[in-house]
Motif scaffolding. Structure first.
Motif, PDB file in Angstrom:
ATOM      1  N   ARG A  47      25.384 -81.081 -76.874  1.00 30.36           N
ATOM      2  CA  ARG A  47      24.287 -80.413 -77.199  1.00 30.36           C
ATOM      3  C   ARG A  47      23.621 -79.568 -76.016  1.00 30.36           C
ATOM      4  NH1 ARG A  47      21.700 -84.507 -78.380  1.00 30.36           N
ATOM      5  NH2 ARG A  47      21.838 -84.307 -80.751  1.00 30.36           N
ATOM      6  N   ASN A  48      23.997 -80.476 -74.698  1.00 30.20           N
ATOM      7  CA  ASN A  48      23.209 -79.661 -73.404  1.00 30.20           C
ATOM      8  C   ASN A  48      24.178 -78.675 -73.217  1.00 30.20           C
ATOM      9  OD1 ASN A  48      21.983 -82.087 -73.033  1.00 30.20           O
ATOM     10  ND2 ASN A  48      23.184 -83.069 -71.842  1.00 30.20           N
TER      11      ASN A  48
ATOM     12  N   THR B 227      34.764 -71.096 -77.366  1.00 27.86           N
ATOM     13  CA  THR B 227      34.408 -72.437 -77.072  1.00 27.86           C
ATOM     14  C   THR B 227      33.020 -72.375 -77.695  1.00 27.86           C
ATOM     15  OG1 THR B 227      35.347 -72.101 -74.619  1.00 27.86           O
ATOM     16  CG2 THR B 227      33.437 -73.569 -74.967  1.00 27.86           C
ATOM     17  N   LYS B 228      32.332 -71.516 -77.727  1.00 29.64           N
ATOM     18  CA  LYS B 228      30.548 -71.911 -77.940  1.00 29.64           C
ATOM     19  C   LYS B 228      30.960 -72.324 -79.663  1.00 29.64           C
ATOM     20  CE  LYS B 228      26.987 -70.355 -80.285  1.00 29.64           C
ATOM     21  NZ  LYS B 228      26.740 -69.543 -81.767  1.00 29.64           N
ATOM     22  N   ASN B 229      31.782 -71.477 -80.298  1.00 27.80           N
ATOM     23  CA  ASN B 229      31.750 -71.559 -81.791  1.00 27.80           C
ATOM     24  C   ASN B 229      32.501 -72.838 -82.062  1.00 27.80           C
ATOM     25  OD1 ASN B 229      30.772 -68.828 -82.316  1.00 27.80           O
ATOM     26  ND2 ASN B 229      32.765 -68.044 -82.130  1.00 27.80           N
ATOM     27  N   TRP B 230      33.647 -73.321 -81.452  1.00 26.17           N
ATOM     28  CA  TRP B 230      34.050 -74.519 -81.963  1.00 26.17           C
ATOM     29  C   TRP B 230      33.291 -75.562 -81.591  1.00 26.17           C
ATOM     30  CZ3 TRP B 230      37.175 -74.991 -85.470  1.00 26.17           C
ATOM     31  CH2 TRP B 230      38.197 -73.792 -86.024  1.00 26.17           C
ATOM     32  N   THR B 231      32.570 -75.647 -80.296  1.00 26.16           N
ATOM     33  CA  THR B 231      31.915 -76.666 -79.729  1.00 26.16           C
ATOM     34  C   THR B 231      30.719 -76.954 -80.968  1.00 26.16           C
ATOM     35  OG1 THR B 231      32.355 -76.159 -77.529  1.00 26.16           O
ATOM     36  CG2 THR B 231      30.319 -77.397 -78.061  1.00 26.16           C
TER      37      THR B 231
ATOM     38  N   ASP C 110      23.574 -74.288 -70.828  1.00 25.07           N
ATOM     39  CA  ASP C 110      24.647 -73.458 -70.426  1.00 25.07           C
ATOM     40  C   ASP C 110      24.749 -72.195 -71.203  1.00 25.07           C
ATOM     41  OD1 ASP C 110      24.825 -75.464 -68.376  1.00 25.07           O
ATOM     42  OD2 ASP C 110      26.666 -76.191 -68.818  1.00 25.07           O
ATOM     43  N   TRP C 111      24.985 -72.599 -72.530  1.00 27.11           N
ATOM     44  CA  TRP C 111      25.327 -71.313 -73.383  1.00 27.11           C
ATOM     45  C   TRP C 111      24.081 -70.326 -73.403  1.00 27.11           C
ATOM     46  CZ3 TRP C 111      29.187 -68.705 -74.602  1.00 27.11           C
ATOM     47  CH2 TRP C 111      29.240 -67.765 -75.593  1.00 27.11           C
ATOM     48  N   ARG C 112      22.999 -70.846 -73.470  1.00 31.60           N
ATOM     49  CA  ARG C 112      21.689 -70.101 -73.359  1.00 31.60           C
ATOM     50  C   ARG C 112      21.792 -69.130 -72.133  1.00 31.60           C
ATOM     51  NH1 ARG C 112      16.632 -73.312 -76.157  1.00 31.60           N
ATOM     52  NH2 ARG C 112      17.749 -73.575 -78.119  1.00 31.60           N
TER      53      ARG C 112
ATOM     54  N   SER D 235      35.165 -75.483 -66.441  1.00 27.30           N
ATOM     55  CA  SER D 235      34.507 -76.980 -66.002  1.00 27.30           C
ATOM     56  C   SER D 235      34.005 -77.748 -67.238  1.00 27.30           C
ATOM     57  CB  SER D 235      33.398 -76.659 -65.041  1.00 27.30           C
ATOM     58  OG  SER D 235      34.023 -76.194 -63.657  1.00 27.30           O
ATOM     59  N   THR D 236      33.604 -76.554 -68.012  1.00 27.30           N
ATOM     60  CA  THR D 236      33.015 -77.318 -69.550  1.00 27.30           C
ATOM     61  C   THR D 236      34.018 -77.968 -70.129  1.00 27.30           C
ATOM     62  OG1 THR D 236      31.323 -75.627 -69.408  1.00 27.30           O
ATOM     63  CG2 THR D 236      31.757 -76.763 -71.713  1.00 27.30           C
TER      64      THR D 236
END
Length: 376
Positions: free
Chosen positions: A145-146, A49-53, A151-153, A215-216
């Motif tokens: 960006r949020n 999710t992080k990589n594609w986002t 969330d990811w941090r 939820s993301t």
């Protein structure tokens, strides 16, 4: 400066011990506690999710603002928590140039009045683009960006903490195995129970955060729909403006340029000829139509009026032409054509202006001008 040497020494010792455990695990000389399958799957899903986002976010930024310098400027304004200054869109700038040019050329001239009309519509198009950019930035870019910066941090921080707890747990397990005296073994087992409790607690915290990725996805799905809606609205506005502009230009220039933005008014060809947009500039479109030989005012010459075989190529006035479409000859006076081939063409006195004489090797015949791109 508050300098706690004891705490610093303790932290350095913990760090060194973890580093040794990590190295031994990589070398295969130490055991490693594996996470449960469910947690591993959640971690893999979160990474995906992080990589594609991140990729979607970066490319959307490029789509909305192709200028890298402008993107860097906006980035600094965001980091400084300052409002990004309003920037004129390319359409608005072009429209303003056209209006200024019309003042110099004279707004009463055909060219000047047309520049005013087109310029006003370019400004409208630029305004629609500005609204689209603002809507997309708020409804699509900001949520992405949020997630990446918020969330990811948080997830990454808890995952690092979980990895430290796992290393501590494995260190305690190794101490229990190495302890030989009963007192030392009891102390090592107590440390192991504490490390196991902390590891289980941190694993649960990390699992809850990772499960929030679902939820993301739901939130990003809603934002994606809003982005598509903004695109659809923007392109619909552009289409409407261009249709209105074409109508205005067609009405204003109908006397001077009767063929501009309008189909040929000739009833014998209007039913079958293509739209006024040049088909030579659009790939994949049908070639231009030719009028029927039985209709008055035809483009094709009557058979027998000019004997093609008797025509000689002039010493000057001939040129090369590229064939745009395949063409099948209707009679022996015409030359069949294949798309993309090069032929030599020229005209002769008394020949219809819509036709040329074409030569390809020893073959010769009439060819329609609309099927050719004349080369210099």
């Amino acid at each position: 400066m508050d300098f706690n040497l004891k705490k610093l020494t303790s932290d350095a010792g913990v760090f060194f011990t973890r580093a040794v455990q990590f190295t031994e695990e990589k070398l295969g000389s130490a055991e490693k506690t594996e996470l449960d399958t469910h947690l591993e799957n959640l971690i893999a899903r979160a990474d995906c999710t992080k990589n594609w986002t991140e990729k979607i976010f970066r490319q959307t930024e490029v789509l909305l603002q192709p200028n890298p310098s402008a993107r860097i400027e906006e980035f600094f304004y965001e980091k400084l928590d300052k409002k990004i200054p309003s920037r004129t869109t390319n359409g608005e700038l072009l429209g303003q140039y056209m209006l200024d040019a019309a003042k110099d050329f004279g707004p009463g001239t055909p060219y000047g009045s047309t520049l005013i009309t087109v310029g006003e519509y370019q400004i409208r198009l630029g305004g629609a683009e500005r609204e689209f950019l603002q809507t997309s930035a708020i409804n699509f870019l900001t949520p992405l960006r949020n997630f990446l910066e918020g969330d990811w941090r948080t997830i990454s921080k808890e995952r690092r903490l979980l990895e430290n707890r796992r290393l501590d747990l494995d260190i305690c397990k190794a101490r229990v195995k190495k302890a030989k005296q009963a007192e030392a073994k009891a102390a090592a087992e107590q440390e192991l129970r504490v490390a196991q409790t902390e590891f289980d607690r941190q694993a649960e915290v990390t699992r809850l955060l990772l499960e929030g990725i679902s939820s993301t996805h739901v939130n990003h799905l809603r934002c994606l729909h809003e982005f598509v809606e903004a695109q659809a609205t923007y392109y619909a506005q552009c289409h409407q403006y261009m249709q209105e502009l074409q109508k205005e230009l067609s009405s204003a220039n109908s006397n001077t340029y009767p063929n501009s933005f309008a189909s040929n008014a000739n009833p014998s060809t209007s039913a079958t000829c293509p739209s006024p947009v040049s088909s030579a500039t659009l790939p994949g479109v049908s070639p231009p139509c030719l009028a029927s030989t039985s209709t008055p005012g035809i483009a094709r010459e009557p058979s027998g009026q000019l004997k093609i075989q008797d025509v000689q190529q002039p010493s000057t006035g001939h040129r090369k032409a590229k064939v745009l479409y395949d063409y099948d000859a209707h009679d022996t006076s015409e030359l069949s054509l294949l798309a993309d081939e090069l032929i030599t063409v020229y005209t002769v006195p008394g020949m219809d202006p819509d036709w040329l004489v074409g030569e390809r090797g020893n073959q010769k015949g009439k060819v329609p001008v609309t099927y050719l791109e004349l080369l210099s």
